[in-house]
Design an enzyme around this catalytic site. Structure first.
Site, PDB file in Angstrom:
ATOM      1  N   SER A 184     -12.266  -3.635   3.347  1.00 56.81           N
ATOM      2  CA  SER A 184     -12.319  -2.812   4.556  1.00 56.81           C
ATOM      3  C   SER A 184     -13.771  -2.579   4.956  1.00 56.81           C
ATOM      4  CB  SER A 184     -11.647  -1.453   4.318  1.00 56.81           C
ATOM      5  OG  SER A 184     -10.266  -1.613   4.099  1.00 56.81           O
ATOM      6  N   LYS A 197      -3.949   6.081   8.000  1.00 60.57           N
ATOM      7  CA  LYS A 197      -5.106   5.825   7.137  1.00 60.57           C
ATOM      8  C   LYS A 197      -6.111   6.955   7.300  1.00 60.57           C
ATOM      9  CE  LYS A 197      -6.525   1.603   6.206  1.00 60.57           C
ATOM     10  NZ  LYS A 197      -5.943   1.308   4.893  1.00 60.57           N
ATOM     11  N   ARG A 255       0.870  -1.184   0.000  1.00 66.45           N
ATOM     12  CA  ARG A 255       0.000   0.000   0.000  1.00 66.45           C
ATOM     13  C   ARG A 255       0.901   1.226   0.000  1.00 66.45           C
ATOM     14  NH1 ARG A 255      -2.402   3.752   3.641  1.00 66.45           N
ATOM     15  NH2 ARG A 255      -4.581   4.221   3.138  1.00 66.45           N
TER      16      ARG A 255
END
Length: 209
Positions: free
Chosen positions: A110, A139, A41
């Site tokens: 998610s 995040k 990521r």
């Protein structure tokens, strides 16, 4: 069900590395010391660079027989033959991703609520990334922290593995695992450490208790 273990799920972020620590060396050190799943990521980089990093990380993950997951980018996942993808609520729907990826690839979704988790399972997800459990600076695209009580509700609502995401550290890992989840997802707790191997072993020890 695919054979994978989400107990210590590392999500990369090169920007967190301490000066002098090589990104690929750091990832390999983490895998050697207990990481069970790896997700690439990396934000704000070109598709070309993302692809090149993915190629190298796939080889490292394969060396340790660790599933290699790509965040968001189904095209990159397919191009490097990654083991799967992880998608957020604003990404391509899970049902469509499944049609593109096929049945053998891992798809993680998610979820910040029971409804989102249940829908993801119904649409073909293989695991849920539940959170953010605690506030986290890594995040920013995730809303308010859901807390441990809601994490436990999500775990009880689905039959697929649930990995806790968002603000997980050594200090709270045991409390997180007490909710019944299958594992913890970490970024800074490993990537920002002075000693990657030690940080990983410490987390492994914490959740094993």
């Amino acid at each position: 069900m695919k054979d994978f273990d989400v107990s210590i799920y590392l999500v990369t972020d090169r920007n967190l590395l301490k000066a002098g620590i090589d990104f690929y060396d750091a990832v390999e050190e983490a895998l050697k010391n207990g990481v069970t799943m790896l997700q690439l990521r990396e934000k704000d980089i070109s598709s070309k660079e993302f692809y090149e990093i993915a190629v190298r990380l796939k080889d490292i993950a394969a060396k340790y027989s660790i599933p290699f997951i790509i965040n968001d980018r189904i095209d990159i996942a397919l191009s490097v033959d990654a083991d799967g993808v992880h998608l957020g609520q604003e990404d391509l729907p899970c049902s469509i991703a499944r049609k593109i990826m096929g049945d053998k690839k891992i798809i993680g979704i998610s979820a910040g609520s029971v409804d989102e988790a249940v829908k993801a399972e119904r649409d073909g997800a293989d695991y849920i990334g539940a959170g953010a459990v605690f506030y986290t600076g890594t995040k920013k695209d995730i809303g308010e922290a859901i807390g441990l009580l809601n994490l436990e509700k999500i775990k009880k609502a689905v039959n697929i593995p649930v990995v806790a995401i968002g603000g997980i550290k050594y200090s709270n890992a045991q409390d997180v695992m007490k909710t019944g989840v299958d594992g913890i997802s970490v970024v800074s707790e490993i990537m920002a450490s002075d000693d990657i191997g030690f940080a990983t072993r410490r987390l492994k020890d914490a959740i094993s208790k």
